[in-house]
Write a protein that holds these residues in place. Structure first.
Motif, PDB file in Angstrom:
ATOM      1  N   ASN A 374       0.806  -1.227   0.000  1.00 31.54           N
ATOM      2  CA  ASN A 374       0.000   0.000   0.000  1.00 31.54           C
ATOM      3  C   ASN A 374       0.837   1.275   0.000  1.00 31.54           C
ATOM      4  O   ASN A 374       0.457   2.272  -0.615  1.00 31.54           O
ATOM      5  N   GLN A 375       1.979   1.265   0.692  1.00 31.86           N
ATOM      6  CA  GLN A 375       2.747   2.500   0.804  1.00 31.86           C
ATOM      7  C   GLN A 375       3.352   2.924  -0.528  1.00 31.86           C
ATOM      8  O   GLN A 375       3.683   4.104  -0.718  1.00 31.86           O
ATOM      9  N   ASN A 376       3.483   1.994  -1.454  1.00 31.85           N
ATOM     10  CA  ASN A 376       4.038   2.319  -2.766  1.00 31.85           C
ATOM     11  C   ASN A 376       3.012   2.128  -3.877  1.00 31.85           C
ATOM     12  O   ASN A 376       3.346   1.778  -5.007  1.00 31.85           O
ATOM     13  N   SER A 377       1.748   2.388  -3.554  1.00 35.63           N
ATOM     14  CA  SER A 377       0.683   2.169  -4.532  1.00 35.63           C
ATOM     15  C   SER A 377       0.394   3.398  -5.371  1.00 35.63           C
ATOM     16  O   SER A 377      -0.453   3.359  -6.263  1.00 35.63           O
ATOM     17  N   SER A 378       1.065   4.524  -5.107  1.00 38.84           N
ATOM     18  CA  SER A 378       0.864   5.741  -5.883  1.00 38.84           C
ATOM     19  C   SER A 378       2.214   6.368  -6.184  1.00 38.84           C
ATOM     20  O   SER A 378       3.211   6.096  -5.518  1.00 38.84           O
ATOM     21  N   ILE A 379       2.244   7.223  -7.203  1.00 39.28           N
ATOM     22  CA  ILE A 379       3.482   7.911  -7.548  1.00 39.28           C
ATOM     23  C   ILE A 379       3.936   8.807  -6.402  1.00 39.28           C
ATOM     24  O   ILE A 379       5.127   8.882  -6.085  1.00 39.28           O
ATOM     25  N   GLU A 380       2.993   9.478  -5.744  1.00 38.44           N
ATOM     26  CA  GLU A 380       3.364  10.325  -4.605  1.00 38.44           C
ATOM     27  C   GLU A 380       3.969   9.497  -3.476  1.00 38.44           C
ATOM     28  O   GLU A 380       4.940   9.906  -2.845  1.00 38.44           O
ATOM     29  N   GLY A 381       3.381   8.322  -3.219  1.00 35.65           N
ATOM     30  CA  GLY A 381       3.920   7.450  -2.183  1.00 35.65           C
ATOM     31  C   GLY A 381       5.311   6.954  -2.519  1.00 35.65           C
ATOM     32  O   GLY A 381       6.195   6.889  -1.647  1.00 35.65           O
ATOM     33  N   ILE A 382       5.538   6.607  -3.774  1.00 37.36           N
ATOM     34  CA  ILE A 382       6.855   6.140  -4.204  1.00 37.36           C
ATOM     35  C   ILE A 382       7.891   7.252  -4.068  1.00 37.36           C
ATOM     36  O   ILE A 382       9.012   7.029  -3.593  1.00 37.36           O
ATOM     37  N   ALA A 383       7.521   8.475  -4.479  1.00 31.87           N
ATOM     38  CA  ALA A 383       8.460   9.599  -4.376  1.00 31.87           C
ATOM     39  C   ALA A 383       8.886   9.817  -2.935  1.00 31.87           C
ATOM     40  O   ALA A 383      10.082   9.996  -2.643  1.00 31.87           O
ATOM     41  N   HIS A 384       7.926   9.782  -2.022  1.00 26.77           N
ATOM     42  CA  HIS A 384       8.259   9.979  -0.606  1.00 26.77           C
ATOM     43  C   HIS A 384       9.128   8.835  -0.084  1.00 26.77           C
ATOM     44  O   HIS A 384      10.113   9.051   0.629  1.00 26.77           O
ATOM     45  N   SER A 385       8.781   7.584  -0.435  1.00 21.84           N
ATOM     46  CA  SER A 385       9.550   6.433   0.041  1.00 21.84           C
ATOM     47  C   SER A 385      10.994   6.480  -0.455  1.00 21.84           C
ATOM     48  O   SER A 385      11.930   6.146   0.281  1.00 21.84           O
ATOM     49  N   LEU A 386      11.199   6.900  -1.697  1.00 19.68           N
ATOM     50  CA  LEU A 386      12.553   6.991  -2.243  1.00 19.68           C
ATOM     51  C   LEU A 386      13.375   8.025  -1.476  1.00 19.68           C
ATOM     52  O   LEU A 386      14.519   7.761  -1.082  1.00 19.68           O
ATOM     53  N   ALA A 387      12.792   9.200  -1.245  1.00 14.94           N
ATOM     54  CA  ALA A 387      13.519  10.243  -0.519  1.00 14.94           C
ATOM     55  C   ALA A 387      13.810   9.816   0.909  1.00 14.94           C
ATOM     56  O   ALA A 387      14.926   9.997   1.412  1.00 14.94           O
ATOM     57  N   ASN A 388      12.822   9.243   1.566  1.00 13.91           N
ATOM     58  CA  ASN A 388      12.984   8.837   2.960  1.00 13.91           C
ATOM     59  C   ASN A 388      14.006   7.713   3.101  1.00 13.91           C
ATOM     60  O   ASN A 388      14.830   7.720   4.021  1.00 13.91           O
ATOM     61  N   SER A 389      13.955   6.756   2.180  1.00 13.94           N
ATOM     62  CA  SER A 389      14.897   5.630   2.243  1.00 13.94           C
ATOM     63  C   SER A 389      16.334   6.113   2.105  1.00 13.94           C
ATOM     64  O   SER A 389      17.236   5.636   2.807  1.00 13.94           O
ATOM     65  N   TYR A 390      16.548   7.076   1.202  1.00 14.74           N
ATOM     66  CA  TYR A 390      17.911   7.584   1.016  1.00 14.74           C
ATOM     67  C   TYR A 390      18.353   8.448   2.185  1.00 14.74           C
ATOM     68  O   TYR A 390      19.416   8.228   2.779  1.00 14.74           O
ATOM     69  N   MET A 391      17.528   9.430   2.540  1.00 13.53           N
ATOM     70  CA  MET A 391      17.982  10.446   3.487  1.00 13.53           C
ATOM     71  C   MET A 391      18.004   9.968   4.933  1.00 13.53           C
ATOM     72  O   MET A 391      18.952  10.229   5.674  1.00 13.53           O
ATOM     73  N   LEU A 392      16.959   9.264   5.352  1.00 16.69           N
ATOM     74  CA  LEU A 392      16.837   8.924   6.765  1.00 16.69           C
ATOM     75  C   LEU A 392      17.195   7.479   7.090  1.00 16.69           C
ATOM     76  O   LEU A 392      17.474   7.158   8.243  1.00 16.69           O
ATOM     77  N   LEU A 393      17.165   6.613   6.072  1.00 14.08           N
ATOM     78  CA  LEU A 393      17.493   5.209   6.322  1.00 14.08           C
ATOM     79  C   LEU A 393      18.843   4.806   5.736  1.00 14.08           C
ATOM     80  O   LEU A 393      19.352   3.731   6.030  1.00 14.08           O
ATOM     81  N   GLY A 394      19.394   5.665   4.861  1.00 15.53           N
ATOM     82  CA  GLY A 394      20.752   5.442   4.384  1.00 15.53           C
ATOM     83  C   GLY A 394      20.900   4.521   3.193  1.00 15.53           C
ATOM     84  O   GLY A 394      22.013   4.214   2.792  1.00 15.53           O
ATOM     85  N   ASP A 395      19.780   4.089   2.590  1.00 11.09           N
ATOM     86  CA  ASP A 395      19.859   3.175   1.455  1.00 11.09           C
ATOM     87  C   ASP A 395      18.579   3.323   0.637  1.00 11.09           C
ATOM     88  O   ASP A 395      17.509   2.895   1.048  1.00 11.09           O
ATOM     89  N   THR A 396      18.689   3.933  -0.542  1.00 14.47           N
ATOM     90  CA  THR A 396      17.509   4.161  -1.378  1.00 14.47           C
ATOM     91  C   THR A 396      16.795   2.861  -1.704  1.00 14.47           C
ATOM     92  O   THR A 396      15.556   2.806  -1.773  1.00 14.47           O
ATOM     93  N   ASN A 397      17.545   1.797  -1.885  1.00 22.91           N
ATOM     94  CA  ASN A 397      16.934   0.535  -2.288  1.00 22.91           C
ATOM     95  C   ASN A 397      16.155  -0.145  -1.166  1.00 22.91           C
ATOM     96  O   ASN A 397      15.560  -1.201  -1.372  1.00 22.91           O
ATOM     97  N   LEU A 398      16.133   0.459   0.009  1.00 21.65           N
ATOM     98  CA  LEU A 398      15.248  -0.066   1.053  1.00 21.65           C
ATOM     99  C   LEU A 398      13.784   0.033   0.635  1.00 21.65           C
ATOM    100  O   LEU A 398      12.932  -0.651   1.203  1.00 21.65           O
ATOM    101  N   ILE A 399      13.491   0.863  -0.348  1.00 25.63           N
ATOM    102  CA  ILE A 399      12.128   0.892  -0.871  1.00 25.63           C
ATOM    103  C   ILE A 399      11.725  -0.483  -1.376  1.00 25.63           C
ATOM    104  O   ILE A 399      10.541  -0.849  -1.377  1.00 25.63           O
ATOM    105  N   ASN A 400      12.702  -1.269  -1.797  1.00 22.84           N
ATOM    106  CA  ASN A 400      12.454  -2.640  -2.240  1.00 22.84           C
ATOM    107  C   ASN A 400      12.828  -3.683  -1.191  1.00 22.84           C
ATOM    108  O   ASN A 400      12.199  -4.734  -1.098  1.00 22.84           O
TER     109      ASN A 400
END
Length: 437
Positions: A374-400
């Motif tokens: 559900n968190q990646n079911s929209s383009i807006e959700g994906i954009a936020h997840s990509l930014a958050n994964s990189y900036m706050l979690l340290g790995d952009t690919n955590l989205i996957n």
């Protein structure tokens, strides 16, 4: 014993689902330090342009709190090329929508436009980054906006200051001691030069991540990014100072009065690790097991069966540096606080001494799989997840990959987390009660 097996169709469906959740992206840095992430999805003619700045409430200092949230509002005041009051008009007149939000760790702005206006979204966010106008009329205007927001959402809202009471008492020296909205007194006392200095320090390309997601042509998008963002000067290196609190070793009980409530609320709060740790993911599962829906153990016990609570929840809140695990219970009628605490402590003890059942464990895994989808079911959700994964979690690919962390958690991990973090001597009890008349 009858064995349950998946049909070939179900297996095929699950395989397709797993593949569908692989978010493809490209990332690179501009010479000025701006991190760029591109995600192409041409299934719908929309594009989200977002910028996440690595600045939140914890980057403020005592006596000048609320700046990051204030800038969430202030940076819609305009630029030399966008007149004051025109930001939202430009977006809506071009078929778009936009918003912004702030946490203790970051500030996030985004626009979603029909894809034929992708260039407009990129230009507007570059304008905000390059030369947002910070003047006295904007500061004075947005002070009043923030004051009204605080009155409506917190001061005049039943239970509106629960989070304030929580962070004020769980953290004492660290920068998580104050809520995101901060102090109106601090904002009133701040001079224009202080706001201008805050903008110059934090709203710079080397403290930001730009995400462009949706119906894009990557090569054209890169040209626009180079044109609009490439010449924005790099900011000075940011020296971040975080002051952690000493561990809680003895139970603390405090009282907070709210004039807007008739029924008390009781909070049992524990400090936990930040959201980059595996334990924070385990505690997410502990939270879901205890209060994730009406079939959860605390809801069934306190609300359904014993009728001792109107509401009960166990909440795992992850910040960048630390986290919170907090139980919230609102009693039914005259139920004493001690009765609620006894039940909650019994369930914690049960988790610490007995592994949860296979059935409950499977239900947990299903819940997190569903949430991941559900968190990646929209383009807006994906954009936020990509930014958050990189900036706050340290790995952009955590989205996957983040779902794989949850999949790897065992029943023993859940038990060990309850043993490690949820002990009476490690908590603050907040009696959030009606104000005395």
């Amino acid at each position: 014993m009858k064995r349950k097996t998946l049909s070939f169709a179900a297996i095929a469906f699950l395989g397709l689902l797993a593949n569908a959740q692989q978010i493809k992206f490209e990332e690179y840095d501009l010479p000025n330090g701006l991190h760029v992430i591109l995600h192409q999805d041409n299934t719908a003619p929309v594009v989200t342009t977002s910028v996440m700045y690595h600045v939140g409430a914890k980057d403020e200092v005592k006596g000048r709190t609320g700046f990051a949230h204030f800038f969430e509002h202030l940076l819609f005041e305009g630029t030399p090329n966008i007149q004051r009051g025109d930001w939202f008009k430009i977006v809506s007149s071009n078929g778009g929508r936009n918003n912004a939000n702030t946490t203790s760790d970051r500030t996030y702005y985004y626009e979603t436009f029909p894809s034929n206006n992708e260039q407009l979204g990129l230009w507007m966010e570059a304008e905000r980054m390059r030369h947002g106008i910070i003047n006295q009329i904007g500061v004075d205007t947005q002070r009043e906006v923030v004051k009204e927001e605080k009155r409506m959402r917190m001061d005049n809202q039943p239970y509106g200051n629960i989070l304030t009471a929580l962070v004020n008492n769980l953290f004492t020296n660290s920068q998580y001691h104050w809520p995101t909205i901060g102090s109106i007194e601090d904002l009133n006392a701040a001079k224009l030069e202080e706001f201008q200095a805050f903008y110059k320090k934090f709203y710079v390309p080397n403290n930001a991540t730009l995400v462009v997601a949706g119906d894009i042509k990557p090569e054209q998008t890169k040209k626009w990014i180079a044109e609009y963002y490439g010449t924005i000067p790099k900011g000075a290196e940011i020296q971040r100072v975080y002051t952690p609190d000493a561990p809680i070793t003895q139970e603390k009980v405090v009282t907070y009065e709210d004039p807007n409530i008739q029924l008390p609320a009781y909070i049992y709060a524990y400090r936990t690790p930040g959201n980059t740790t595996r334990d924070s993911k385990v505690l997410d599962m502990v939270s879901a097991y205890l209060s994730g829906g009406k079939s959860s153990v605390l809801y069934k016990k306190l609300v359904d069966q014993d009728k001792k609570a109107l509401q009960v929840s166990a909440n795992s809140l992850g910040f960048e540096k630390e986290g919170i695990f907090a139980f919230l219970a609102i009693p039914m009628g005259a139920t004493p606080e001690a009765d609620l605490r006894t039940v909650i402590d019994a369930e914690i003890k049960k988790m610490q001494t007995t592994l949860i059942s296979d059935e409950d464990f499977q239900k947990l895994k299903n819940q997190f799989e569903n949430s991941f989808v559900n968190q990646n079911s929209s383009i807006e959700g994906i954009a936020h997840s990509l930014a958050n994964s990189y900036m706050l979690l340290g790995d952009t690919n955590l989205i996957n990959k983040e779902i794989d962390i949850y999949r790897s958690i065992t029943k023993e991990d859940i038990q060990n987390a309850a043993k490690k973090y949820l002990n009476p001597n490690q908590r603050v009890i907040i009696n959030y009660v009606p104000a005395k008349k």
